[in-house]
Design a protein around this motif. Sequence first.
Motif, PDB file in Angstrom:
ATOM      1  N   ILE A   1       0.842  -1.194   0.000  1.00  0.00           N
ATOM      2  CA  ILE A   1       0.000   0.000   0.000  1.00  0.00           C
ATOM      3  C   ILE A   1       0.880   1.247   0.000  1.00  0.00           C
ATOM      4  O   ILE A   1       1.799   1.351   0.796  1.00  0.00           O
ATOM      5  CB  ILE A   1      -0.926  -0.016   1.243  1.00  0.00           C
ATOM      6  CG1 ILE A   1      -1.969  -1.112   1.105  1.00  0.00           C
ATOM      7  CG2 ILE A   1      -1.590   1.338   1.448  1.00  0.00           C
ATOM      8  CD1 ILE A   1      -2.812  -1.313   2.342  1.00  0.00           C
ATOM      9  N   GLN A   2       0.599   2.162  -0.941  1.00  0.00           N
ATOM     10  CA  GLN A   2       1.322   3.432  -0.994  1.00  0.00           C
ATOM     11  C   GLN A   2       0.430   4.505  -0.370  1.00  0.00           C
ATOM     12  O   GLN A   2      -0.170   5.307  -1.070  1.00  0.00           O
ATOM     13  CB  GLN A   2       1.661   3.783  -2.445  1.00  0.00           C
ATOM     14  CG  GLN A   2       2.687   2.882  -3.068  1.00  0.00           C
ATOM     15  CD  GLN A   2       4.080   3.139  -2.517  1.00  0.00           C
ATOM     16  OE1 GLN A   2       4.552   4.257  -2.500  1.00  0.00           O
ATOM     17  NE2 GLN A   2       4.733   2.098  -2.029  1.00  0.00           N
ATOM     18  N   ASP A   3       0.321   4.459   0.940  1.00  0.00           N
ATOM     19  CA  ASP A   3      -0.546   5.405   1.640  1.00  0.00           C
ATOM     20  C   ASP A   3       0.117   6.776   1.666  1.00  0.00           C
ATOM     21  O   ASP A   3       1.199   6.944   2.220  1.00  0.00           O
ATOM     22  CB  ASP A   3      -0.780   4.881   3.061  1.00  0.00           C
ATOM     23  CG  ASP A   3      -1.813   5.704   3.812  1.00  0.00           C
ATOM     24  OD1 ASP A   3      -1.854   6.925   3.616  1.00  0.00           O
ATOM     25  OD2 ASP A   3      -2.565   5.113   4.609  1.00  0.00           O
ATOM     26  N   GLU A   4      -0.581   7.768   1.062  1.00  0.00           N
ATOM     27  CA  GLU A   4       0.014   9.114   0.955  1.00  0.00           C
ATOM     28  C   GLU A   4       0.330   9.720   2.317  1.00  0.00           C
ATOM     29  O   GLU A   4       1.325  10.432   2.470  1.00  0.00           O
ATOM     30  CB  GLU A   4      -0.923  10.045   0.182  1.00  0.00           C
ATOM     31  CG  GLU A   4      -2.281  10.191   0.862  1.00  0.00           C
ATOM     32  CD  GLU A   4      -3.188  11.195   0.188  1.00  0.00           C
ATOM     33  OE1 GLU A   4      -3.157  11.275  -1.039  1.00  0.00           O
ATOM     34  OE2 GLU A   4      -3.905  11.906   0.911  1.00  0.00           O
ATOM     35  N   ARG A   5      -0.522   9.417   3.328  1.00  0.00           N
ATOM     36  CA  ARG A   5      -0.283   9.970   4.664  1.00  0.00           C
ATOM     37  C   ARG A   5       1.006   9.393   5.251  1.00  0.00           C
ATOM     38  O   ARG A   5       1.827  10.126   5.808  1.00  0.00           O
ATOM     39  CB  ARG A   5      -1.467   9.657   5.600  1.00  0.00           C
ATOM     40  CG  ARG A   5      -1.329  10.207   7.005  1.00  0.00           C
ATOM     41  CD  ARG A   5      -2.490   9.748   7.861  1.00  0.00           C
ATOM     42  NE  ARG A   5      -2.531   8.302   7.992  1.00  0.00           N
ATOM     43  CZ  ARG A   5      -1.849   7.608   8.892  1.00  0.00           C
ATOM     44  NH1 ARG A   5      -1.072   8.217   9.753  1.00  0.00           N
ATOM     45  NH2 ARG A   5      -1.939   6.287   8.930  1.00  0.00           N
ATOM     46  N   ILE A   6       1.181   8.075   5.076  1.00  0.00           N
ATOM     47  CA  ILE A   6       2.375   7.425   5.615  1.00  0.00           C
ATOM     48  C   ILE A   6       3.624   7.912   4.886  1.00  0.00           C
ATOM     49  O   ILE A   6       4.651   8.189   5.510  1.00  0.00           O
ATOM     50  CB  ILE A   6       2.227   5.890   5.549  1.00  0.00           C
ATOM     51  CG1 ILE A   6       1.166   5.462   6.570  1.00  0.00           C
ATOM     52  CG2 ILE A   6       3.549   5.184   5.816  1.00  0.00           C
ATOM     53  CD1 ILE A   6       0.799   4.018   6.535  1.00  0.00           C
TER      54      ILE A   6
END
Lengths: 151, 65
Positions: A6-11
């Motif tokens: 997952i490429q979570d923008e927040r992370i």
Amino acid sequence: MKDNRIQDERIIAERRKIQSRGYAWIVTILLVSIVVQQFFIKAPFAQYAVEFFILIGCGIYNTIANYKKGIDIWNPKNDGKKKILYNALISGIASVVLFAFLSGNYKTNNLVTYFVSFVACFYLFRFIMIGMTDKKQRAIDKELNDDNSIE
Amino acid sequence: MKNKKMKIARIEQDMNQEDLAKAVGVTRQTIGLIEAGNYNPTLNLCVAICRALGKTLNDLFWEEI
């Protein structure tokens, strides 16, 4: 093979913030280390040369990276020539006082030479960088305004 | 500010935070933070959430003053 993580923008943003803070800490520690070795331990240059060149490298990297993106780090508030000269003089005075205090060198000739060279280099380098950044920004603006660039 | 519209839309679709997170490719915490109003998502993520919930940006992210 496709990366399914997952490429979570927040992370990603949080990780960048953490890395950026870590980078700032490393640069600060390097600077303190150089000052301590140069002025307090009176170590030979060879002893802290690696730290010194890493610090210079960090500065060059930041300068080039910001320049390539057209980010004005040299005159973000659009100060006039007088304000830039005033800043150079204040920085020069602060630098001379700090240098004299840390090195114990109070010879007027040395301090005046240091001050004049510092102000001249600071002022000229800043002007050169402002001019280069301005040119780069105009080139980026031209590229963005070109209707053919958006297909 | 809490995003109650998004939470209601998610429940209407019979999805929990985990399902929505998987559908848009983020972690459950990110969905929780958006609903709690503690994280401002990018426009790309807003669009992905709207698509997953069958709503428009106006439905979920526009606040009438």
